[in-house]
Scaffold this active site. Structure first.
Site, PDB file in Angstrom:
ATOM      1  N   ARG A  59       5.941  12.272  -2.301  1.00  0.00           N
ATOM      2  CA  ARG A  59       5.979  12.861  -0.955  1.00  0.00           C
ATOM      3  C   ARG A  59       7.131  12.242  -0.176  1.00  0.00           C
ATOM      4  O   ARG A  59       7.621  11.174  -0.516  1.00  0.00           O
ATOM      5  CB  ARG A  59       4.670  12.563  -0.200  1.00  0.00           C
ATOM      6  N   ARG A  84      13.311   4.415  12.506  1.00  0.00           N
ATOM      7  CA  ARG A  84      12.040   5.135  12.462  1.00  0.00           C
ATOM      8  C   ARG A  84      11.167   4.766  13.671  1.00  0.00           C
ATOM      9  O   ARG A  84      11.666   4.248  14.656  1.00  0.00           O
ATOM     10  CB  ARG A  84      11.352   4.831  11.121  1.00  0.00           C
ATOM     11  N   GLU A 107      12.392  -9.925   1.667  1.00  0.00           N
ATOM     12  CA  GLU A 107      11.659  -8.715   2.082  1.00  0.00           C
ATOM     13  C   GLU A 107      12.544  -7.489   1.848  1.00  0.00           C
ATOM     14  O   GLU A 107      13.733  -7.509   2.187  1.00  0.00           O
ATOM     15  CB  GLU A 107      11.338  -8.828   3.581  1.00  0.00           C
ATOM     16  N   ALA A 166       3.177  -0.914   4.814  1.00  0.00           N
ATOM     17  CA  ALA A 166       2.590  -0.904   6.167  1.00  0.00           C
ATOM     18  C   ALA A 166       2.060  -2.279   6.582  1.00  0.00           C
ATOM     19  O   ALA A 166       2.050  -2.618   7.779  1.00  0.00           O
ATOM     20  CB  ALA A 166       1.478   0.133   6.228  1.00  0.00           C
ATOM     21  N   PRO A 191       0.789  -1.230   0.000  1.00  0.00           N
ATOM     22  CA  PRO A 191       0.000   0.000   0.000  1.00  0.00           C
ATOM     23  C   PRO A 191       0.824   1.285   0.000  1.00  0.00           C
ATOM     24  O   PRO A 191       1.823   1.390   0.704  1.00  0.00           O
ATOM     25  CB  PRO A 191      -0.825  -0.108   1.282  1.00  0.00           C
ATOM     26  N   ASN A 192       0.354   2.203  -0.793  1.00  0.00           N
ATOM     27  CA  ASN A 192       0.880   3.574  -0.917  1.00  0.00           C
ATOM     28  C   ASN A 192       2.174   3.666  -1.709  1.00  0.00           C
ATOM     29  O   ASN A 192       2.613   4.777  -2.039  1.00  0.00           O
ATOM     30  CB  ASN A 192       1.049   4.240   0.470  1.00  0.00           C
ATOM     31  N   HIS A 195      12.695  -3.184   2.311  1.00  0.00           N
ATOM     32  CA  HIS A 195      12.172  -1.869   2.715  1.00  0.00           C
ATOM     33  C   HIS A 195      13.134  -0.803   2.207  1.00  0.00           C
ATOM     34  O   HIS A 195      14.361  -0.938   2.395  1.00  0.00           O
ATOM     35  CB  HIS A 195      12.031  -1.750   4.233  1.00  0.00           C
ATOM     36  N   ASN A 212       7.878  -5.947  -0.809  1.00  0.00           N
ATOM     37  CA  ASN A 212       7.822  -4.802   0.096  1.00  0.00           C
ATOM     38  C   ASN A 212       6.345  -4.648   0.435  1.00  0.00           C
ATOM     39  O   ASN A 212       5.576  -4.055  -0.330  1.00  0.00           O
ATOM     40  CB  ASN A 212       8.373  -3.536  -0.565  1.00  0.00           C
ATOM     41  N   TYR A 246      12.112   8.421   1.400  1.00  0.00           N
ATOM     42  CA  TYR A 246      12.009   7.411   0.343  1.00  0.00           C
ATOM     43  C   TYR A 246      12.738   7.772  -0.950  1.00  0.00           C
ATOM     44  O   TYR A 246      12.757   6.979  -1.887  1.00  0.00           O
ATOM     45  CB  TYR A 246      10.530   7.150   0.029  1.00  0.00           C
TER      46      TYR A 246
HETATM   47  O1  CA2 Z   1      10.666   1.680   3.736  1.00  0.00           O
HETATM   48  C1  CA2 Z   1       9.789   1.026   3.163  1.00  0.00           C
HETATM   49  O2  CA2 Z   1       9.951   0.549   2.035  1.00  0.00           O
HETATM   50  C2  CA2 Z   1       8.442   0.823   3.831  1.00  0.00           C
HETATM   51  O3  CA2 Z   1       7.991  -0.489   3.524  1.00  0.00           O
HETATM   52  C3  CA2 Z   1       7.498   1.855   3.241  1.00  0.00           C
HETATM   53  C4  CA2 Z   1       6.108   1.849   3.892  1.00  0.00           C
HETATM   54  C5  CA2 Z   1       6.216   1.911   5.409  1.00  0.00           C
HETATM   55  O4  CA2 Z   1       4.918   1.750   5.962  1.00  0.00           O
HETATM   56  C6  CA2 Z   1       7.127   0.840   5.954  1.00  0.00           C
HETATM   57  O5  CA2 Z   1       7.223   1.011   7.353  1.00  0.00           O
HETATM   58  C7  CA2 Z   1       8.520   0.956   5.345  1.00  0.00           C
HETATM   59  C8  CA2 Z   1       5.296   3.065   3.464  1.00  0.00           C
HETATM   60  C9  CA2 Z   1       5.146   3.276   2.006  1.00  0.00           C
HETATM   61  C10 CA2 Z   1       4.517   4.610   1.828  1.00  0.00           C
HETATM   62  O6  CA2 Z   1       4.851   5.092   0.585  1.00  0.00           O
HETATM   63  C11 CA2 Z   1       4.888   6.428   0.395  1.00  0.00           C
HETATM   64  C12 CA2 Z   1       4.683   6.861  -0.864  1.00  0.00           C
HETATM   65  C13 CA2 Z   1       4.759   8.204  -1.139  1.00  0.00           C
HETATM   66  C14 CA2 Z   1       5.030   9.094  -0.158  1.00  0.00           C
HETATM   67  C15 CA2 Z   1       5.221   8.657   1.109  1.00  0.00           C
HETATM   68  C16 CA2 Z   1       5.158   7.323   1.392  1.00  0.00           C
END
Ligand code: CA2
Length: 162
Positions: free
Chosen positions: A35, A124, A115, A94, A27-28, A117, A91, A40
């Site tokens: 952002r 964090r 896996e 969340a 997700p996301n 990240h 990946n 990231y």
């Molecule tokens: O560091 C990673 O790859 C994470 O898997 C990214 C997840 C986070 O919940 C994990 O704890 C670590 C979040 C992805 C959110 O993606 C975004 C996309 C655009 C802007 C901000 C965040």
């Protein structure tokens, strides 16, 4: 909406009958690059998929890149990977920190899974320090940015070439 991209299968991979490596993003991650660049980076998910696809192609294998914001869809793809893939890069974003369903699906794989990240989750918030994924995959790469995906692919290739 799920996103799918497939690289062309090289003659070498076809000849060996090597199945694709599934690259699953949760997700996301479809919003990457838009952002929080300080966490990231500025690379988009499309850029990551191009990078992994090219890396795979250069090694004579195919990458099947999929992204979903839905837990069940990720579970379905992990189940599909049991018969359709030679390895899985995941990946789960969340869902890594919440999903028993993804843990259970990965536990049923008998192909290597890694896996990834992008960020170093241990630097964090504490809620990111536990992953339901880590205990059921071959290895974990975190904090190395998008390079984590190509490192994961090499780890899977090394494992399946044993
Ligand atoms: O560091 C990673 O790859 C994470 O898997 C990214 C997840 C986070 O919940 C994990 O704890 C670590 C979040 C992805 C959110 O993606 C975004 C996309 C655009 C802007 C901000 C965040």
């Amino acid at each position: 909406m799920a996103k799918k991209s497939v690289s062309a299968k090289s003659p070498a991979a076809q000849a060996k009958g090597v199945k694709p490596v599934y690259v699953l993003n949760g997700p996301n991650l479809n919003l990457l690059g838009l952002r929080e660049p300080e966490i990231y980076g500025r690379t988009s998910l499309a850029d990551i998929e191009k990078l992994v696809t090219a890396h795979a192609k250069a090694r004579g294998i195919t990458a099947l890149c999929l992204q979903s914001n839905h837990e069940g869809e990720l579970v379905t793809w992990i189940q599909e990977a049991r018969s359709m893939a030679s390895g899985v890069i995941i990946n789960a974003a969340a869902y890594s920190h919440t999903s028993v369903a993804i843990h259970d699906a990965l536990a049923m794989l008998d192909i290597p899974a890694v896996e990834v990240h992008i960020s170093n989750v241990y630097k964090r918030e504490e809620f990111r320090h536990y992953s339901f994924v880590s205990s059921v995959v071959k290895g974990v790469i975190c904090g190395l940015g998008v390079q984590g995906y190509t490192l994961a692919l090499d780890a899977i290739l090394a494992d399946i070439s044993k």
